[in-house]
Design an enzyme around this catalytic site. Structure first.
Site, PDB file in Angstrom:
ATOM      1  N   SER A 115       0.833  -1.195   0.000  1.00  0.00           N
ATOM      2  CA  SER A 115       0.000   0.000   0.000  1.00  0.00           C
ATOM      3  C   SER A 115       0.879   1.263   0.000  1.00  0.00           C
ATOM      4  O   SER A 115       1.666   1.461  -0.931  1.00  0.00           O
ATOM      5  CB  SER A 115      -0.968  -0.030   1.195  1.00  0.00           C
ATOM      6  OG  SER A 115      -1.966   0.942   1.045  1.00  0.00           O
ATOM      7  N   ASP A 215     -10.170  -4.506  -4.650  1.00  0.00           N
ATOM      8  CA  ASP A 215      -9.575  -3.538  -3.725  1.00  0.00           C
ATOM      9  C   ASP A 215     -10.360  -2.231  -3.807  1.00  0.00           C
ATOM     10  O   ASP A 215     -10.368  -1.563  -4.841  1.00  0.00           O
ATOM     11  CB  ASP A 215      -8.114  -3.314  -4.110  1.00  0.00           C
ATOM     12  CG  ASP A 215      -7.347  -2.458  -3.106  1.00  0.00           C
ATOM     13  OD1 ASP A 215      -7.981  -1.709  -2.338  1.00  0.00           O
ATOM     14  OD2 ASP A 215      -6.104  -2.536  -3.109  1.00  0.00           O
ATOM     15  N   HIS A 245      -7.858  -5.337  -0.606  1.00  0.00           N
ATOM     16  CA  HIS A 245      -6.679  -4.496  -0.412  1.00  0.00           C
ATOM     17  C   HIS A 245      -5.605  -5.189   0.408  1.00  0.00           C
ATOM     18  O   HIS A 245      -4.412  -5.003   0.169  1.00  0.00           O
ATOM     19  CB  HIS A 245      -7.087  -3.177   0.262  1.00  0.00           C
ATOM     20  CG  HIS A 245      -5.955  -2.199   0.392  1.00  0.00           C
ATOM     21  ND1 HIS A 245      -5.261  -1.713  -0.700  1.00  0.00           N
ATOM     22  CD2 HIS A 245      -5.377  -1.613   1.486  1.00  0.00           C
ATOM     23  CE1 HIS A 245      -4.319  -0.871  -0.291  1.00  0.00           C
ATOM     24  NE2 HIS A 245      -4.365  -0.804   1.025  1.00  0.00           N
TER      25      HIS A 245
END
Length: 271
Positions: A115, A215, A245
Site C-alpha cells: 500500500s 480492492d 486491499h
C-alpha cells in the site's frame, strides 16, 4: 527446558527482538533477521500498519526457513515506534526507512512495499539509485504511490476541505479499524513533493506488482497507471480477481512467497 529449546525450527522462526534507533528525534522500532543468503528482504508497511502484520511476518518466517535476511521497521507514529502519527509525512517516513536500510541492510535487497509502503519503496529506489545502490528487485502489494494527490485530494468533500483548512486535518472511517483514518494538511502538502506518477520511474531492477481487483481502498486501475510509468524496467503485474486491499488470505500469502522466491531465483541465476 522450554519447548523452543527442543525445537530448532521453532527457535529459528521465533519473532525477532525489537531494536530501536534514533532518527531525527524519533525512536524507530526495527526487527532485523540476519541471513547468509542474498538477496535479503526489506519490508515497508502501509499507512497506519505495523511490522507485525500477517504479510510481514510471513516473509520474515520464509527468510528464517531459507537463510535470507529480513528487515522490518515501524515508521514514526506507527506500531512500536515513537513519535506522533499526525506529524508523519512521506518525506519523514522515507527518511526513516532509508536510515534503517543504511544501518542494517547488508548486500543485495528486495524491497517489498505494501500500500503506502509501495510509494515509500519507489521513492527509496530513486534515492538509492543516486547512491549507486539500486535494489535487486521490488515487490509492490496493492501499491498506493501518490495516494494523497491521486486518491485523496480528488475525492475531498467540502466539509473535509474545510477541516483541512481550519483544523489542519480531516477524519475518514476505516473498515479495518474502529479508529478513523486521519489525513493531515502536512501529509497532503508533503505528498506533492514526493510524487512519482509525474513521469518515468526508473528503479534499475525488476518490479512485480500484486493487486486485488476487489480492492476498494486502492482501485486496481491505479496499478495499471503505475505500470505505464515504469516503461524502462522489467515489470510484471499479477491481478488477483477476488483479492481485496489486504491480500492476506492463505492463497495471497502463498502468491507473495512464490513471487519473492521467483525473483530470488532470477537474481541468483547468472544470465
Amino acid at each position: 527446558m522450554s519447548d523452543m529449546a527442543n525445537n530448532p525450527q521453532a527457535e529459528l522462526l521465533a519473532e525477532r527482538p525489537v531494536e530501536f534507533i534514533d532518527v531525527n528525534g524519533a525512536r524507530i522500532a526495527v526487527r532485523n533477521r540476519p541471513g547468509d543468503r542474498e538477496p535479503g528482504i526489506v519490508w515497508l508497511g502501509g499507512y497506519r500498519s505495523d511490522m507485525l502484520g500477517t504479510k510481514a511476518v510471513a516473509l520474515d518466517q520464509w527468510a528464517g526457513r531459507t537463510g535470507h535476511s529480513a528487515l522490518r521497521l515501524d515508521y514514526s507514529g506507527h506500531g512500536e515506534s515513537g513519535g506522533d502519527f499526525n506529524e508523519g509525512t512521506i518525506s519523514r517516513w522515507l527518511e526513516e526507512s532509508l536510515a534503517v536500510y543504511h544501518r542494517f541492510a547488508r548486500g543485495t535487497q528486495i524491497l517489498v512495499g505494501s500500500s503506502m509502503g509501495g510509494w515509500i519503496a519507489l521513492r527509496m529506489a530513486q534515492e538509492l539509485r543516486k547512491e549507486g545502490k539500486s535494489p535487486a528487485a521490488i515487490v509492490l502489494i496493492a501499491p498506493a504511490p501518490d495516494f494523497t494527490a491521486a486518491l485523496v485530494e480528488p475525492n475531498l468533500t467540502e466539509a473535509q476541505k474545510r477541516d483541512l483548512e481550519t483544523r489542519g486535518y480531516f477524519e475518514e472511517p476505516s473498515e479495518y479499524s474502529p479508529s478513523p483514518y486521519i489525513y493531515t494538511r502536512k501529509l497532503i502538502e508533503d505528498g506533492r513533493q514526493n510524487l512519482v506518477l509525474k513521469g518515468i520511474i526508473e528503479t534499475g531492477c525488476p518490479v512485480h506488482i500484486l493487486q486485488g481487483m476487489q480492492d476498494e481502498a486502492v482501485p486496481y486501475q491505479h496499478a495499471l497507471t503505475l505500470v505505464e510509468h515504469l516503461p524502462v524496467d522489467d515489470v510484471t503485474l499479477t491481478l488477483v480477481r477476488d483479492g481485496d486491499h489486504r491480500l492476506s488470505r492463505p492463497q495471497d500469502l502463498d502468491l507473495l512467497i512464490r513471487t519473492v522466491e521467483g525473483l530470488v531465483t532470477r537474481i541468483s541465476t547468472p544470465s
